[in-house]
Design a protein around this motif. Structure first.
Motif, PDB file in Angstrom:
ATOM      1  N   THR A   3     -21.825  32.765 -11.561  1.00  0.00           N
ATOM      2  CA  THR A   3     -21.635  32.478 -12.976  1.00  0.00           C
ATOM      3  C   THR A   3     -22.475  31.265 -13.360  1.00  0.00           C
ATOM      4  O   THR A   3     -22.640  30.334 -12.556  1.00  0.00           O
ATOM      5  N   ILE A   4     -22.957  31.279 -14.571  1.00  0.00           N
ATOM      6  CA  ILE A   4     -23.767  30.172 -15.088  1.00  0.00           C
ATOM      7  C   ILE A   4     -22.947  28.891 -15.177  1.00  0.00           C
ATOM      8  O   ILE A   4     -23.489  27.799 -15.264  1.00  0.00           O
ATOM      9  N   PHE A   5     -21.635  29.017 -15.108  1.00  0.00           N
ATOM     10  CA  PHE A   5     -20.765  27.855 -15.237  1.00  0.00           C
ATOM     11  C   PHE A   5     -20.526  27.140 -13.906  1.00  0.00           C
ATOM     12  O   PHE A   5     -19.833  26.132 -13.867  1.00  0.00           O
ATOM     13  N   HIS A   7     -22.020  24.869 -10.904  1.00  0.00           N
ATOM     14  CA  HIS A   7     -23.113  23.899 -10.731  1.00  0.00           C
ATOM     15  C   HIS A   7     -24.196  24.403  -9.768  1.00  0.00           C
ATOM     16  O   HIS A   7     -25.392  24.322 -10.068  1.00  0.00           O
ATOM     17  N   SER A   8     -23.798  24.924  -8.611  1.00  0.00           N
ATOM     18  CA  SER A   8     -24.791  25.364  -7.626  1.00  0.00           C
ATOM     19  C   SER A   8     -25.603  26.555  -8.145  1.00  0.00           C
ATOM     20  O   SER A   8     -26.791  26.679  -7.843  1.00  0.00           O
ATOM     21  N   THR A   9     -24.985  27.403  -8.955  1.00  0.00           N
ATOM     22  CA  THR A   9     -25.709  28.541  -9.537  1.00  0.00           C
ATOM     23  C   THR A   9     -26.726  28.045 -10.557  1.00  0.00           C
ATOM     24  O   THR A   9     -27.867  28.531 -10.591  1.00  0.00           O
ATOM     25  N   ARG A  10     -26.328  27.082 -11.388  1.00  0.00           N
ATOM     26  CA  ARG A  10     -27.290  26.516 -12.344  1.00  0.00           C
ATOM     27  C   ARG A  10     -28.454  25.861 -11.622  1.00  0.00           C
ATOM     28  O   ARG A  10     -29.610  26.033 -12.014  1.00  0.00           O
ATOM     29  N   THR A  11     -28.167  25.139 -10.549  1.00  0.00           N
ATOM     30  CA  THR A  11     -29.224  24.489  -9.766  1.00  0.00           C
ATOM     31  C   THR A  11     -30.171  25.533  -9.188  1.00  0.00           C
ATOM     32  O   THR A  11     -31.402  25.355  -9.230  1.00  0.00           O
ATOM     33  N   CYS A 111     -24.993  24.516 -20.121  1.00  0.00           N
ATOM     34  CA  CYS A 111     -23.912  25.471 -19.849  1.00  0.00           C
ATOM     35  C   CYS A 111     -22.744  24.826 -19.103  1.00  0.00           C
ATOM     36  O   CYS A 111     -21.648  25.368 -19.088  1.00  0.00           O
ATOM     37  N   GLU A 112     -22.984  23.648 -18.519  1.00  0.00           N
ATOM     38  CA  GLU A 112     -21.905  22.924 -17.856  1.00  0.00           C
ATOM     39  C   GLU A 112     -20.766  22.640 -18.845  1.00  0.00           C
ATOM     40  O   GLU A 112     -19.601  22.596 -18.472  1.00  0.00           O
ATOM     41  N   HIS A 113     -21.117  22.466 -20.114  1.00  0.00           N
ATOM     42  CA  HIS A 113     -20.131  22.136 -21.144  1.00  0.00           C
ATOM     43  C   HIS A 113     -20.050  23.251 -22.188  1.00  0.00           C
ATOM     44  O   HIS A 113     -19.836  22.973 -23.369  1.00  0.00           O
ATOM     45  N   TYR A 114     -20.187  24.490 -21.758  1.00  0.00           N
ATOM     46  CA  TYR A 114     -20.205  25.630 -22.684  1.00  0.00           C
ATOM     47  C   TYR A 114     -18.918  25.700 -23.501  1.00  0.00           C
ATOM     48  O   TYR A 114     -17.816  25.630 -22.957  1.00  0.00           O
ATOM     49  N   GLY A 133     -20.239  33.914 -18.571  1.00  0.00           N
ATOM     50  CA  GLY A 133     -20.824  33.205 -17.437  1.00  0.00           C
ATOM     51  C   GLY A 133     -21.515  34.121 -16.455  1.00  0.00           C
ATOM     52  O   GLY A 133     -22.636  33.854 -16.008  1.00  0.00           O
ATOM     53  N   VAL A 134     -20.866  35.237 -16.123  1.00  0.00           N
ATOM     54  CA  VAL A 134     -21.439  36.209 -15.190  1.00  0.00           C
ATOM     55  C   VAL A 134     -22.666  36.862 -15.812  1.00  0.00           C
ATOM     56  O   VAL A 134     -23.727  36.964 -15.180  1.00  0.00           O
ATOM     57  N   PHE A 135     -22.545  37.300 -17.061  1.00  0.00           N
ATOM     58  CA  PHE A 135     -23.665  38.000 -17.688  1.00  0.00           C
ATOM     59  C   PHE A 135     -24.845  37.068 -17.934  1.00  0.00           C
ATOM     60  O   PHE A 135     -26.001  37.477 -17.783  1.00  0.00           O
ATOM     61  N   ALA A 136     -24.587  35.811 -18.294  1.00  0.00           N
ATOM     62  CA  ALA A 136     -25.684  34.851 -18.501  1.00  0.00           C
ATOM     63  C   ALA A 136     -26.451  34.649 -17.196  1.00  0.00           C
ATOM     64  O   ALA A 136     -27.689  34.587 -17.199  1.00  0.00           O
ATOM     65  N   TYR A 137     -25.720  34.544 -16.078  1.00  0.00           N
ATOM     66  CA  TYR A 137     -26.411  34.443 -14.791  1.00  0.00           C
ATOM     67  C   TYR A 137     -27.246  35.696 -14.541  1.00  0.00           C
ATOM     68  O   TYR A 137     -28.421  35.608 -14.175  1.00  0.00           O
ATOM     69  N   LYS A 138     -26.645  36.864 -14.726  1.00  0.00           N
ATOM     70  CA  LYS A 138     -27.365  38.114 -14.444  1.00  0.00           C
ATOM     71  C   LYS A 138     -28.597  38.265 -15.331  1.00  0.00           C
ATOM     72  O   LYS A 138     -29.627  38.767 -14.878  1.00  0.00           O
TER      73      LYS A 138
END
Length: 149
Positions: A3-5, A7-11, A111-114, A133-138
Motif C-alpha cells: 500500500t502507498i500508505f 513507509h517502506s513501500t513509498r521508499t 501520501c504519508e498524511h493522506y 492505498g493498494v490501488f495507488a501502489y499498483k
C-alpha cells in the motif's frame, strides 16, 4: 498487500522513480517517459484532491466498478499491461522528465498524511482508504514496470 500508505513501500517507489531518465523506453503502451511521469503526477494529484477535482463515477463504472475494484485490490497481482489511462491521459509530447519525477516523488511522500474523504474514482466509485492505498501502489508499480524499473 503493498500500500502507498506504508513507509517502506513509498521508499521503494521513490527509489524506482529515481532510476528513470529521459532515455527510458516503454516496454509496452504508447506513452513516452515524460508522458508517463506527467500522467502519474496528474493521477496522484487527483487522488490527493489537489486543484479542486470534480469527482463523479461514470455510468459504466456504476455497473462494473465495484466488481472491478474488488478484482484489482484483492491480492498482490500487478495491473495488466496496456490498461487505458482514462481522463489523466497525456497527449502532448516532450517535457522535463526530472521535473515530473520530483513532483511525483513529492506526491508519493505526501501520501504519508493522506486524507481525502471526498475521493470517488471515475470508474470504481467510492473507495475505502485501504483500497486507495493498494490501488495507488499498483498504479505506480504498473507504470514503473512499463519502463522496466
Amino acid at each position: 498487500m503493498k500500500t502507498i500508505f506504508d513507509h517502506s513501500t513509498r521508499t521503494e517507489l521513490i527509489n524506482r522513480i529515481d532510476t528513470l531518465n529521459d532515455r527510458s523506453k516503454a516496454q509496452w503502451g504508447k506513452m513516452d517517459v515524460w508522458q508517463m511521469t506527467k500522467h502519474c503526477t496528474i493521477w496522484f494529484e487527483w487522488i490527493m484532491g489537489k486543484n479542486n477535482p470534480t469527482y463523479k463515477q461514470e455510468w459504466l463504472g456504476r455497473i462494473f466498478g465495484k466488481m472491478a475494484l474488488k478484482s484489482n485490490t484483492k491480492d498482490d497481482r500487478p495491473m495488466q499491461k496496456n490498461m487505458p489511462a482514462g481522463k489523466q491521459a497525456v497527449k502532448e509530447k516532450g517535457g522535463d522528465v526530472e521535473q515530473q519525477k520530483k513532483i511525483w516523488i513529492n506526491l508519493i511522500a505526501e501520501c504519508e498524511h493522506y486524507s481525502n474523504p471526498a475521493f470517488i474514482h471515475d470508474f470504481f466509485g467510492k473507495m475505502t482508504t485501504e483500497q486507495i492505498g493498494v490501488f495507488a501502489y499498483k498504479h505506480a508499480d504498473h507504470h514503473l514496470r512499463q519502463f522496466g524499473v
